[in-house]
Design a protein around this motif. Structure first.
Motif, PDB file in Angstrom:
ATOM      1  N   CYS A  31       0.828  -1.199   0.000  1.00  0.00           N
ATOM      2  CA  CYS A  31       0.000   0.000   0.000  1.00  0.00           C
ATOM      3  C   CYS A  31       0.865   1.251   0.000  1.00  0.00           C
ATOM      4  CB  CYS A  31      -0.934  -0.004   1.210  1.00  0.00           C
ATOM      5  SG  CYS A  31      -0.085  -0.132   2.792  1.00  0.00           S
ATOM      6  N   VAL A  32       0.240   2.365  -0.338  1.00  0.00           N
ATOM      7  CA  VAL A  32       0.889   3.667  -0.294  1.00  0.00           C
ATOM      8  C   VAL A  32       0.406   4.363   0.974  1.00  0.00           C
ATOM      9  CG1 VAL A  32       1.114   5.915  -1.415  1.00  0.00           C
ATOM     10  CG2 VAL A  32       1.014   3.832  -2.804  1.00  0.00           C
ATOM     11  N   ALA A  33       1.339   4.732   1.846  1.00  0.00           N
ATOM     12  CA  ALA A  33       1.001   5.426   3.091  1.00  0.00           C
ATOM     13  C   ALA A  33       1.148   6.932   2.873  1.00  0.00           C
ATOM     14  CB  ALA A  33       1.911   4.971   4.222  1.00  0.00           C
ATOM     15  N   PHE A  34       0.197   7.686   3.428  1.00  0.00           N
ATOM     16  CA  PHE A  34       0.202   9.133   3.259  1.00  0.00           C
ATOM     17  C   PHE A  34      -0.411   9.799   4.486  1.00  0.00           C
ATOM     18  CE2 PHE A  34      -3.503   7.262   1.260  1.00  0.00           C
ATOM     19  CZ  PHE A  34      -4.553   7.978   1.799  1.00  0.00           C
ATOM     20  N   ARG A  35      -0.226  11.118   4.588  1.00  0.00           N
ATOM     21  CA  ARG A  35      -0.770  11.894   5.699  1.00  0.00           C
ATOM     22  C   ARG A  35      -1.923  12.753   5.235  1.00  0.00           C
ATOM     23  NH1 ARG A  35       4.390  12.412   5.769  1.00  0.00           N
ATOM     24  NH2 ARG A  35       4.333  14.494   4.905  1.00  0.00           N
ATOM     25  N   VAL A  36      -2.922  12.847   6.089  1.00  0.00           N
ATOM     26  CA  VAL A  36      -4.050  13.757   5.881  1.00  0.00           C
ATOM     27  C   VAL A  36      -4.396  14.321   7.245  1.00  0.00           C
ATOM     28  CG1 VAL A  36      -6.480  13.961   5.249  1.00  0.00           C
ATOM     29  CG2 VAL A  36      -4.980  12.526   3.887  1.00  0.00           C
ATOM     30  N   TYR A  41      -2.738   7.400   6.780  1.00  0.00           N
ATOM     31  CA  TYR A  41      -3.652   6.507   6.079  1.00  0.00           C
ATOM     32  C   TYR A  41      -2.873   5.770   5.002  1.00  0.00           C
ATOM     33  CZ  TYR A  41      -7.298   9.394   8.180  1.00  0.00           C
ATOM     34  OH  TYR A  41      -8.103  10.071   9.068  1.00  0.00           O
ATOM     35  N   ALA A  42      -3.527   4.784   4.386  1.00  0.00           N
ATOM     36  CA  ALA A  42      -2.921   4.066   3.276  1.00  0.00           C
ATOM     37  C   ALA A  42      -4.023   3.582   2.346  1.00  0.00           C
ATOM     38  CB  ALA A  42      -2.105   2.879   3.784  1.00  0.00           C
ATOM     39  N   ARG A 119       4.027   9.327   2.384  1.00  0.00           N
ATOM     40  CA  ARG A 119       5.074   8.901   3.300  1.00  0.00           C
ATOM     41  C   ARG A 119       5.963   7.820   2.713  1.00  0.00           C
ATOM     42  NH1 ARG A 119       4.851   8.020   9.737  1.00  0.00           N
ATOM     43  NH2 ARG A 119       6.873   7.032   9.866  1.00  0.00           N
ATOM     44  N   GLU A 120       5.350   6.697   2.276  1.00  0.00           N
ATOM     45  CA  GLU A 120       6.149   5.581   1.782  1.00  0.00           C
ATOM     46  C   GLU A 120       5.251   4.503   1.204  1.00  0.00           C
ATOM     47  OE1 GLU A 120       7.949   3.352   5.129  1.00  0.00           O
ATOM     48  OE2 GLU A 120       6.494   4.402   6.379  1.00  0.00           O
ATOM     49  N   VAL A 121       5.881   3.551   0.552  1.00  0.00           N
ATOM     50  CA  VAL A 121       5.193   2.331   0.133  1.00  0.00           C
ATOM     51  C   VAL A 121       5.480   1.288   1.207  1.00  0.00           C
ATOM     52  CG1 VAL A 121       5.107   0.485  -1.590  1.00  0.00           C
ATOM     53  CG2 VAL A 121       5.337   2.865  -2.324  1.00  0.00           C
ATOM     54  N   LEU A 122       4.416   0.674   1.690  1.00  0.00           N
ATOM     55  CA  LEU A 122       4.542  -0.323   2.752  1.00  0.00           C
ATOM     56  C   LEU A 122       4.198  -1.710   2.231  1.00  0.00           C
ATOM     57  CD1 LEU A 122       2.657   1.575   5.606  1.00  0.00           C
ATOM     58  CD2 LEU A 122       5.126   1.214   5.441  1.00  0.00           C
ATOM     59  N   LEU A 158      -7.674   2.761   3.834  1.00  0.00           N
ATOM     60  CA  LEU A 158      -8.924   3.199   3.218  1.00  0.00           C
ATOM     61  C   LEU A 158      -9.264   2.315   2.022  1.00  0.00           C
ATOM     62  CD1 LEU A 158      -8.228   7.056   3.105  1.00  0.00           C
ATOM     63  CD2 LEU A 158      -9.422   5.763   4.879  1.00  0.00           C
ATOM     64  N   ASP A 159     -10.542   2.060   1.840  1.00  0.00           N
ATOM     65  CA  ASP A 159     -11.009   1.357   0.645  1.00  0.00           C
ATOM     66  C   ASP A 159     -11.374   2.434  -0.369  1.00  0.00           C
ATOM     67  OD1 ASP A 159     -12.478   0.082  -1.355  1.00  0.00           O
ATOM     68  OD2 ASP A 159     -13.322  -1.384   0.039  1.00  0.00           O
TER      69      ASP A 159
END
Length: 191
Positions: A31-36, A41-42, A119-122, A158-159
């Motif tokens: 998944c791709v992790a990001f900030r909101v 979230y991812a 943020r990153e790929v997890l 998130l879906d």
């Protein structure tokens, strides 16, 4: 006999066998992790077509509050959702330079999602992912699908297909900014 390791690599030789990779690898979720709004979230990496720096967004009158507007991405007009507004969070102004647009496929449609920063790929072992607690998944938050446990760090997955209701998705598909186009969408074939 136990396999022998030399310098971190498996040695071949009499009585030494390579470990069964199927047994040693657990299934993972990428998944791709990001900030909101200060939260992490991812989304499933298979839904992500690309990540871009902010583009010039053209506002659209009478669009829902969480629709930032539309962008022109390589001659394709895409709706852009502000995830801060959609999730009921405030954008982090201190991270304005880190904002990105995640271009993703949702139910066969291409949509841009503005985030405060990627943020990153997890790659998370499936055993470390749980369904989201019912307490945070109200009728209006079905898109809060799962929670990944990464030590003390929790990441809400998130879906993407549920970020917009079926009605909202239909409204976006029927909007005047989404004219028919020949050829495929950016990043792959149409779903």
């Amino acid at each position: 006999m136990t396999p022998q390791v030399a310098g971190g690599a498996w040695r071949r030789g009499p009585g030494v066998r390579r470990p069964d990779l199927a047994e040693s690898r657990e299934e993972v979720f990428s998944c791709v992790a990001f900030r909101v709004g200060g939260e992490e979230y991812a989304i499933d990496i298979l839904k992500v077509l690309e990540i871009t720096r902010p583009l010039k967004v053209t506002p659209v009158r009478r669009a829902p509050r969480w629709i930032e507007g539309i962008v022109n991405l390589r001659e394709r007009v895409l709706p852009v959702v502000d995830l801060s507004r959609r999730l009921g969070a405030e954008p982090d102004p201190a991270r304005a330079e880190e904002r990105r647009i995640i271009i993703a496929r949702t139910r066969g449609q291409i949509v841009g999602f503005i985030v405060d920063g990627v943020r990153e790929v997890l790659r998370i072992p499936i055993s470390r992912i749980d369904p989201a607690p019912r307490a945070i998944k109200g009728r209006d938050a079905l898109f809060l699908a799962r929670v990944a446990r990464l030590g003390e760090r929790l990441v809400v997955v998130l879906d993407v297909d549920l970020l917009l209701s079926a009605e909202e998705e239909a409204d976006l598909k029927g909007a005047s900014w989404n004219p028919p186009r020949t050829g495929g969408p950016p990043g792959g074939d149409a779903a």
